[in-house]
Design a protein around this motif. Sequence first.
Motif, short mmCIF file in Angstrom:
data_model
loop_
_atom_site.label_atom_id
_atom_site.label_comp_id
_atom_site.label_asym_id
_atom_site.label_seq_id
_atom_site.Cartn_x
_atom_site.Cartn_y
_atom_site.Cartn_z
N ASP A 12 40.19 30.63 31.62
CA ASP A 12 41.44 29.89 31.76
C ASP A 12 42.45 30.62 32.64
O ASP A 12 43.64 30.68 32.33
N PHE A 13 41.95 31.22 33.75
CA PHE A 13 42.81 31.88 34.71
C PHE A 13 43.42 30.82 35.62
O PHE A 13 42.81 29.81 35.92
N LYS A 14 44.63 31.08 36.08
CA LYS A 14 45.33 30.16 36.99
C LYS A 14 44.94 30.49 38.43
O LYS A 14 45.03 31.64 38.86
N VAL A 15 44.54 29.47 39.18
CA VAL A 15 44.24 29.65 40.60
C VAL A 15 45.57 29.64 41.35
O VAL A 15 46.29 28.66 41.33
N VAL A 16 45.86 30.76 42.01
CA VAL A 16 47.09 30.90 42.79
C VAL A 16 46.83 30.52 44.25
O VAL A 16 47.70 29.99 44.92
N ALA A 17 45.62 30.81 44.71
CA ALA A 17 45.26 30.55 46.11
C ALA A 17 43.74 30.49 46.24
O ALA A 17 43.02 30.93 45.35
N GLY A 18 43.30 29.93 47.36
CA GLY A 18 41.89 29.99 47.71
C GLY A 18 40.95 29.09 46.93
O GLY A 18 39.86 29.50 46.56
N GLU A 19 41.36 27.86 46.71
CA GLU A 19 40.50 26.90 46.00
C GLU A 19 39.11 26.78 46.64
O GLU A 19 38.13 26.55 45.94
N LYS A 20 39.04 26.96 47.95
CA LYS A 20 37.75 26.82 48.65
C LYS A 20 36.80 27.96 48.36
O LYS A 20 35.61 27.86 48.66
N GLY A 21 37.27 29.02 47.74
CA GLY A 21 36.41 30.15 47.40
C GLY A 21 35.84 30.09 46.00
O GLY A 21 35.18 31.03 45.55
N LEU A 22 36.02 28.99 45.30
CA LEU A 22 35.59 28.89 43.91
C LEU A 22 34.07 28.90 43.74
O LEU A 22 33.58 29.16 42.64
N ASN A 23 33.32 28.65 44.81
CA ASN A 23 31.86 28.67 44.69
C ASN A 23 31.25 30.01 45.06
O ASN A 23 30.03 30.15 45.12
N ASN A 24 32.09 31.02 45.31
CA ASN A 24 31.57 32.36 45.58
C ASN A 24 30.89 32.93 44.35
O ASN A 24 31.33 32.71 43.22
N GLU A 25 29.83 33.68 44.57
CA GLU A 25 29.12 34.34 43.48
C GLU A 25 29.83 35.64 43.11
O GLU A 25 30.31 36.37 43.97
N VAL A 26 29.88 35.92 41.81
CA VAL A 26 30.46 37.16 41.29
C VAL A 26 29.32 38.02 40.76
O VAL A 26 28.56 37.59 39.90
N LYS A 27 29.20 39.24 41.30
CA LYS A 27 28.14 40.14 40.87
C LYS A 27 28.64 41.32 40.05
O LYS A 27 27.86 41.99 39.39
N GLY A 28 29.94 41.59 40.12
CA GLY A 28 30.48 42.72 39.38
C GLY A 28 31.99 42.60 39.26
O GLY A 28 32.58 41.62 39.69
N LEU A 29 32.58 43.62 38.67
CA LEU A 29 34.02 43.64 38.44
C LEU A 29 34.52 45.03 38.81
O LEU A 29 33.91 46.03 38.43
#
Length: 112
Positions: A12-29
């Motif tokens: 439930d994080f708020k998107v501040v910018a970059g809606e077009k990047g929502l399909n990027n894969e996350v591999k780490g933190l």
Amino acid sequence: MMLVKDIKDKFDFKVVAGEKGLNNEVKGLYCCDLLSWVMSHAKERDAWITVQTHINIVAIASLLNLACIIVPEAIEVDEDTIEKANEENITIFSTDLDNFRIFSKFYEAGMR
């Protein structure tokens, strides 16, 4: 596999910018506020937690091909940064959570 949009939905994080990047894969933190250190230690497709909010965070995220940027503790993001993130398709999230709680959420979601 986790996508940036999964972070938005699960945490439930708020998107501040970059809606077009929502399909990027996350591999780490990765969490660090010293930009030169991030440049030499973060890995491609990491979600990056930082309290920095100036435009240079977008440049680093783009250069390293990071999955997204997470700004903790409801810190306000600079307008120039938001504009540049939208241009570069870099998602920036805002959350009230501190770094520890953000890491905990990722751990609970299975990211090790």
